[in-house]
Design a protein around this motif. Sequence first.
Motif: not given
Length: 444
Positions: A55-56, A126-131, A133-134, A189-190
Amino acid sequence: MKFPGSVLISLVLFMSETAAALCLSAGYHDTGDRMWETLTLLFALLPCALVQLSLVFIHRDVSRDRPLVLLLHLLQLGPLVRCVEALYIYFRAGRVEDPYVSITKKRQMPKDGYSEEVEKEVGQAEGKLRTHRSAFSRASVIQAFLGSAPQLTLQLYICVLQQEVTVARSIFMVLSLLSIVYGALRCNILAIKIKYDDYNVRVKPAAYLCIFMWRSFEIATRVTVLVLFGSVLQIWVFVVVLLNFLGFFLYPWILFWLSKSPFPENIEKELSRLGTTIVLCLLTFLYAGINMFCWSAAQVELSDPDLISKSQNWYRMTVYYIVRLMENAFLLLMWYIYRTDFYLYVCAPVLFLQLLIGYCMGIFFMLVFYQFCHPCKKLFSSSITEALLSCFKILYFICQHHKSTLLTGRVKMKSPENTDEAQGSSKTIDSQNRNIHQSVSSNA
C-alpha cells in the motif's frame, strides 16, 4: 462514480482473518501447542507486513512526506486508514466540484466487427478512487496467497492430526478460503484490465459467479490433496512444495534471460538497481505462491514494461491444468497406498474420486467462463476449447507413434524366429523329397 465496494470487502476479510488468527493462536498458547501458535502467528503477521509495504509503495507515501500515514502503517492500521480515505473521497465527490479533469479514451467492445472510441472525463477524486481500488486489489492477492493459503493448509493439517474440528478453527478456515478465492478473483479482474487496458471492460455478475465457482473448487481440492499427502508422507510433501515453488519462481527469470531483454528500469524512478531487483523477486515470489494453489491469471513477464504478459496463451494454461490434474491424482494415489489406520473410518476410494471430480468441476467452470462469460471474449483470436482439442490431438499422435514403434519393435524381434522356422521347414521338405527319391529308385 462507482462505490468502492471492493475496498470494503478487502478490508473486512483482512481485519476478520487477522483477528481470527490472533484468537486461534491465543488458544494454541493456552493448550501449550507452541509450534502451531508460532506458525499461525507467522502466517498472519508476515502477509500483514507485506500488505502495508504494498500500500505504501503503490501510493508512493515515502516520496510524498506523509509521516502520520507511515506511522499508521507501522502500527498495521494502513488498510483501515486507506478504506476510510476512499469512503471519504466517494461521499465528498458529489458535493464539491472537481477543478482538475482529465480526458481518457477507451474503445468499446466490438459490435458487428466495429469498435468505437469513447472519450470520458475523469476527475481527480475518481482517479484517487481508482488508485485505492488498484492498491486494495493487489493487497488482497498478497494476503490471499502469502497468508491465507498457507494458513488454510496448516489449520486443515492440524484438524487431520488432532481428529477434531473446533468452532474457532472452522470459522478461521472458512474465512481463509473466502480470502483466497476473493484474492484469485481480484487477480483475474486485474489481469483482464491490464491485458485490455484500451477497452472499456465491464464484468457481468455471471462472470463473477463463474470465477468464484472455478476458484473455489480448484483451491479447496488442491489444499485438501496437499494435506492428505502430507499426513502420510511428511517429508515428501516438502519436496513437492519446494519443487513447485522453485519451478514457478525461476520460470519468469528463465524466460527473461532467454529473451535477452534489458533490465527493467521503469518500475520506480527513486529505486536503485538493487531495489528494483528486490521488487522483481517479490513479484516472482508472489507469482510462485499463486501457482502453487491455482492458475495465475496474470502471467509475469519481466521483459514487458507492465511486467504482465498481455497475450492470451491458451496452450500454457492447458498444459498447466493437465499436469496439475496428473499431479493431484498421483499425490492422492500415494496417499491411498500409504494411508494408515488413522483413515480407517474414511471411505478412501470415494474421497479419492470426490477430490478428482471436484478439481474437474473447477476446470469446467473455468471453461464456461472463458467460452461464454469473459467480458472480452469477442477479442479472442482463438478459444480455449480449440487449444484443448489441439493438445488432445498432440497427445493422441504421441500415443499412436509410441504404439507404432512398439509394434515395429515386436515385428523385428519376431522376424529372426520366423526365418529360422522357415529354414527349418525347408530343411524338412528337402529331407522328405530325398527319402521319396531314394524309395522310388530302390523300387525300380
